[in-house]
Design an enzyme around this catalytic site. Sequence first.
Site, PDB file in Angstrom:
ATOM      1  CG  ASP A  99      74.933  34.356  53.601  1.00  0.00           C
ATOM      2  OD1 ASP A  99      74.012  35.107  53.215  1.00  0.00           O
ATOM      3  OD2 ASP A  99      74.737  33.363  54.335  1.00  0.00           O
TER       4      ASP A  99
ATOM      5  CG  ASP B 292      70.610  36.709  51.156  1.00  0.00           C
ATOM      6  OD1 ASP B 292      70.511  35.823  50.292  1.00  0.00           O
ATOM      7  OD2 ASP B 292      70.308  36.522  52.348  1.00  0.00           O
ATOM      8  CD  GLU B 293      73.136  32.360  50.085  1.00  0.00           C
ATOM      9  OE1 GLU B 293      74.012  31.515  50.347  1.00  0.00           O
ATOM     10  OE2 GLU B 293      71.954  32.064  49.881  1.00  0.00           O
TER      11      GLU B 293
END
Length: 425
Positions: free
Chosen positions: A7, A110-111
């Site tokens: 993350d 974003d993960e």
Amino acid sequence: MVIFHIDVNNAFLSWDAVYRLTELNESLDLRDIPAVIGGDEAKRHGIVLAKSMPAKAYGIRTAETLAEARKKCPNITIVPPRHHIYKKFSGELITHLQTLTPVVEQYSIDEAFADMTGCPLLAGRSPVEAADLIREDIYRRFGYTVNIGVSSNKVLAKMASDFEKPDKVHSLFPHEIEEKMWPLPVSDLFLVGRASAKKLYNLGIRTIGELARSDKAIIRSHMGKHGTLIHDYANGIDPSPVLREQPESKGYGNSTTLPRDVTDAEEAKHSIRNLCDSVGSRLRADDFSAQVIAVTIKDNRFRHVSHQCTMPAATNVTGELYHYACALFDEAWDGSPIRLLGVTATKLTRENSRQLSLLDREFYARQGNPPGVSATKLTREGSLQPGLLDREFYARQGKMEHTVDEIRKKYGHNAIFRASNLEKK
């Protein structure tokens, strides 16, 4: 099984900071000052998308308005988003993770989840040690920090990465659940939102541990299948695999926050047409048709209402999507000033054949002529001649819309547009 959840810390702001430092040669690092990435206030998208740690110290939260952020920190630096830059950074990260293991599932921009089982990086190292090497390498390589959660399944890895931030590695294996996860508020559990948390509070459940130890049948009776799912998550149960390839989309949707509150139905339907145009174009690009369409309305008091219907046949024709969307809008709208409109198409199929049904004729008899079909093509009873839509309208309309899609693909979206989109003098 060894699963990592990676993350990016304050992704949009971190990526913007790196871009400014490396590409624009700026000396000021946004991460070192009270700063936020904020939406366009002129278009009423003025909310905090990402924040720096100094901004967080002022109590600024993601998703609050920029006006609220300014009250907490008058000297806050507000930076507009650069989504094309964020997409580039995201792609680079995923590509890098795929060099470590072939089984990488991008969960959001974003993960990502990575199945590290049997990965050479684990040879002679514990999973936490391997994750720490990846964390350090990402910072050296790309210039931003990440949190990495380590566990034996996806939900526990996701929970672990949300522990203390930034730039940390945390483990949450099944034997650590009782110590590390059960004391947390039940609202911290993955997929427990405000509404679910409220229901659990009403049942006297305050912590994840209390949910885990509760009777699953009682939770299910109050919350349905979702109750069963979160009860399993509270006990660290998640059999879902890391997917190397993303599953096909279950639906296509677009929404727009209007530049001002709208109280005129025709003006609202103009926006609905543009949304249907976008949804239809995306359906055609991926060779899908949709059976179900839904319209969402948010008024100026932030109240939501959504209506949906099953169309007689699956379609990706903008005109037909618009026709049903307008009927749903008329059902749902109570006359309150409209702030946001959304259109979503679901129950997808790749089946292109279509047979006109009685429901087609009955619907258009109630609602008026279908788009592109004149009144002279209707029978005296007001229903459509059998096969008309299939043989004439859909074939003609489909060819026209595919041609428009190709022109936009080659020359840009604004190369061709509806006359109704011309600015009124």
